[in-house]
Scaffold this active site. Structure first.
Site, PDB file in Angstrom:
ATOM      1  CB  CYS A 112      -0.904  -0.044   1.129  1.00 40.39           C
ATOM      2  SG  CYS A 112      -1.938  -1.381   1.405  1.00 40.39           S
ATOM      3  CG  HIS A 236      -3.027   3.318   2.557  1.00 43.58           C
ATOM      4  ND1 HIS A 236      -3.529   2.957   1.545  1.00 43.58           N
ATOM      5  CD2 HIS A 236      -3.078   2.034   3.412  1.00 43.58           C
ATOM      6  CE1 HIS A 236      -3.790   1.563   1.502  1.00 43.58           C
ATOM      7  NE2 HIS A 236      -3.697   1.215   2.602  1.00 43.58           N
ATOM      8  CG  ASN A 266      -6.516  -0.853   1.761  1.00 44.18           C
ATOM      9  OD1 ASN A 266      -5.933  -0.494   0.759  1.00 44.18           O
ATOM     10  ND2 ASN A 266      -6.079  -1.595   2.817  1.00 44.18           N
TER      11      ASN A 266
HETATM   12  N1  COA Z   1     -18.592  -8.566  10.883  1.00 48.18           N
HETATM   13  C1  COA Z   1     -18.795  -9.016  11.715  1.00 48.18           C
HETATM   14  N2  COA Z   1     -18.323  -9.272  12.833  1.00 48.18           N
HETATM   15  C2  COA Z   1     -16.761  -9.360  12.481  1.00 48.18           C
HETATM   16  C3  COA Z   1     -16.074  -9.275  11.364  1.00 48.18           C
HETATM   17  C4  COA Z   1     -17.011  -8.657  10.319  1.00 48.18           C
HETATM   18  N3  COA Z   1     -16.738  -8.514   9.185  1.00 48.18           N
HETATM   19  N4  COA Z   1     -14.982  -9.101  11.455  1.00 48.18           N
HETATM   20  C5  COA Z   1     -14.895  -9.753  12.681  1.00 48.18           C
HETATM   21  N5  COA Z   1     -15.740  -9.732  13.324  1.00 48.18           N
HETATM   22  C6  COA Z   1     -15.841 -10.034  14.792  1.00 48.18           C
HETATM   23  C7  COA Z   1     -14.921 -10.802  15.480  1.00 48.18           C
HETATM   24  O1  COA Z   1     -14.806 -12.205  15.373  1.00 48.18           O
HETATM   25  C8  COA Z   1     -15.054 -10.456  16.966  1.00 48.18           C
HETATM   26  O2  COA Z   1     -15.873 -11.261  17.813  1.00 48.18           O
HETATM   27  P1  COA Z   1     -15.700 -11.631  19.126  1.00 48.18           P
HETATM   28  O3  COA Z   1     -15.500 -10.552  19.787  1.00 48.18           O
HETATM   29  O4  COA Z   1     -16.961 -12.438  19.422  1.00 48.18           O
HETATM   30  O5  COA Z   1     -14.187 -12.325  18.965  1.00 48.18           O
HETATM   31  C9  COA Z   1     -15.262  -8.862  16.705  1.00 48.18           C
HETATM   32  O6  COA Z   1     -16.032  -8.808  15.570  1.00 48.18           O
HETATM   33  C10 COA Z   1     -14.244  -7.882  17.052  1.00 48.18           C
HETATM   34  O7  COA Z   1     -13.238  -8.163  15.936  1.00 48.18           O
HETATM   35  P2  COA Z   1     -12.032  -7.603  16.033  1.00 48.18           P
HETATM   36  O8  COA Z   1     -10.886  -8.286  14.824  1.00 48.18           O
HETATM   37  O9  COA Z   1     -11.383  -7.457  17.215  1.00 48.18           O
HETATM   38  O10 COA Z   1     -12.311  -6.132  15.315  1.00 48.18           O
HETATM   39  P3  COA Z   1     -11.502  -4.862  15.070  1.00 48.18           P
HETATM   40  O11 COA Z   1     -12.174  -3.610  15.511  1.00 48.18           O
HETATM   41  O12 COA Z   1     -10.073  -4.979  15.212  1.00 48.18           O
HETATM   42  O13 COA Z   1     -11.793  -4.612  13.470  1.00 48.18           O
HETATM   43  C11 COA Z   1     -10.589  -4.967  11.422  1.00 48.18           C
HETATM   44  C12 COA Z   1     -11.175  -5.615  12.341  1.00 48.18           C
HETATM   45  C13 COA Z   1      -9.940  -5.872  10.319  1.00 48.18           C
HETATM   46  C14 COA Z   1     -11.642  -3.984  10.632  1.00 48.18           C
HETATM   47  C15 COA Z   1      -9.473  -3.954  11.848  1.00 48.18           C
HETATM   48  O14 COA Z   1      -8.653  -4.745  12.847  1.00 48.18           O
HETATM   49  C16 COA Z   1      -8.458  -3.185  11.178  1.00 48.18           C
HETATM   50  O15 COA Z   1      -9.253  -2.701   9.946  1.00 48.18           O
HETATM   51  N6  COA Z   1      -7.258  -3.538  10.757  1.00 48.18           N
HETATM   52  C17 COA Z   1      -6.208  -2.845  10.046  1.00 48.18           C
HETATM   53  C18 COA Z   1      -6.577  -3.816   8.593  1.00 48.18           C
HETATM   54  C19 COA Z   1      -5.763  -3.110   7.471  1.00 48.18           C
HETATM   55  O16 COA Z   1      -5.816  -2.202   7.398  1.00 48.18           O
HETATM   56  N7  COA Z   1      -5.376  -3.958   6.585  1.00 48.18           N
HETATM   57  C20 COA Z   1      -4.694  -3.405   5.358  1.00 48.18           C
HETATM   58  C21 COA Z   1      -3.351  -2.859   5.778  1.00 48.18           C
HETATM   59  S1  COA Z   1      -2.561  -2.113   4.179  1.00 48.18           S
END
Ligand code: COA
Length: 329
Positions: A112, A236, A266
């Site tokens: 990215c 980004h 993204n």
């Molecule tokens: N829909 C509904 N629930 C979801 C889900 C979805 N798409 N994805 C995960 N969950 C659930 C999880 O299972 C978890 O459930 P639990 O509490 O029962 O275990 C809960 O939601 C929280 O998940 P978590 O992973 O803690 O959420 P988060 O706030 O960290 O958000 C991302 C997840 C991926 C959106 C976030 O971590 C993120 O954006 N990270 C950066 C990723 C990124 O930018 N990547 C590219 C880099 S260039």
């Protein structure tokens, strides 16, 4: 910086058909529109059958037309992507042929951060004597994700952005930059050949904010500027919450921060050029404005650049030749 810089004289973005909304995803996986919007700020993304080369060609045609360049006028193509068609050759070869370019071309893989890396590399090559470089960031991320995996599918989309960078006498638009990588973090975000993308979202989130803030500050310091001098921030477009956390640590308001992630998702190397194109076309960036680009990606890479906008608008405006003389004081 040196005495032969660059100015962006043309730009173009291309978002393919194939809008996939959060509601569409909620029909095929255990998620909701509300969850995705709250956690990421994303409402929709594009998933296309077009590969990164075809997407990049469409964006490049717009940028070349705006810059008034024919295929012979371009000295080099730098193509940033992390979803290339082939292991070899580079997607840049396909684009070079499709556009009828006669110059050299190479792919640049910094995930990215790829567009900002490419923009900085292109400035270096202008300084070494090239006159016009086409820089494209383009991705078909829908091809390298598991479209049923709610951890990744909700985030990624397809698209392309392109700029024509022209040499000018004087400092040019790029005032400072920072490029970095921490290779110890390869395992938090990776895609093996012919496999889908694996991601530790929480760890990426945590490191992303830190990397963006420290990289932005380094680029500012090298440009001899502070956030008080900045007019527009283009982070980004990975997740609105990441952008919010990063700009708040820079004491910067979201009102003057790009947020195309809502409609694009993204798009990795395409995200910053697509956001730049959106802000330029909306008239948010004006002659003399200072623009801060900052991003991060798999690697874990990061890249920031501070530009002083030279005043080119889609309606015309200053070309590279007039840039040095007309630079606002
Ligand atoms: N829909 C509904 N629930 C979801 C889900 C979805 N798409 N994805 C995960 N969950 C659930 C999880 O299972 C978890 O459930 P639990 O509490 O029962 O275990 C809960 O939601 C929280 O998940 P978590 O992973 O803690 O959420 P988060 O706030 O960290 O958000 C991302 C997840 C991926 C959106 C976030 O971590 C993120 O954006 N990270 C950066 C990723 C990124 O930018 N990547 C590219 C880099 S260039």
């Amino acid at each position: 910086m040196t005495n032969r810089g660059g100015i962006i004289t043309g730009w173009g973005g291309y978002l393919p058909a194939g809008v996939v909304t959060n509601h569409d995803l909620a029909k095929t996986m255990d998620t909701t529109d509300e969850w995705i919007r709250n956690r990421t700020g994303i409402s929709e993304r594009r998933w296309s059958d077009m590969g990164p080369a075809a997407l990049g060609v469409e964006a490049a045609k717009i940028a070349l037309d705006m810059a008034g360049c024919g295929p012979q006028d371009i000295d080099l193509l730098v193509f940033a992507t992390c979803s290339p068609e082939y292991i070899l050759p580079g997607s840049s070869a396909i684009v070079q042929h499709s556009l009828g370019l006669t110059c050299g071309a190479f792919d640049l893989g910094a995930a990215c951060s790829g567009f900002t890396y490419s923009l900085v590399a292109a400035h270096g090559l202008l300084n070494m004597g090239m006159n016009r470089i086409l820089v494209i960031g383009s991705e078909q991320l829908s091809r390298i994700i598991d479209k049923t995996d709610r951890n990744t599918a909700i985030l990624f989309g397809d698209g392309a952005g392109a700029v024509v960078l022209e040499a000018c006498e004087g400092e040019g638009e790029l005032l400072g930059f920072d490029l970095g990588v921490d290779g110890s973090a390869v395992n938090i975000l990776y895609t093996r050949h012919d496999e889908i993308t694996h991601m530790d979202g929480k760890e990426v989130f945590r490191r992303a904010v830190r990397a963006m803030v420290s990289s932005a500050n380094l680029a500012l310091e090298r440009a001899k500027l502070t956030m008080d001098d900045i007019d527009w921030v283009i982070p980004h477009q990975a997740n609105r919450r990441i952008s919010e956390a990063a700009v708040s640590r820079l004491n910067w308001p979201m009102e003057r921060t790009s947020a195309t992630v809502e409609t694009n998702g993204n798009t990795s190397a395409a995200s910053i050029p697509l956001a730049l194109v959106a802000e330029l076309d909306a008239g948010h960036i004006k002659a003399g404005d200072h623009v801060l680009m900052c991003g991060f990606g798999a690697g874990m890479t990061w890249a920031s650049a501070v530009l002083r906008w030279g005043g080119v608008t889609r309606e015309g405006g200053h070309g590279a030749a007039a840039y040095a003389a007309e630079l606002p004081s």
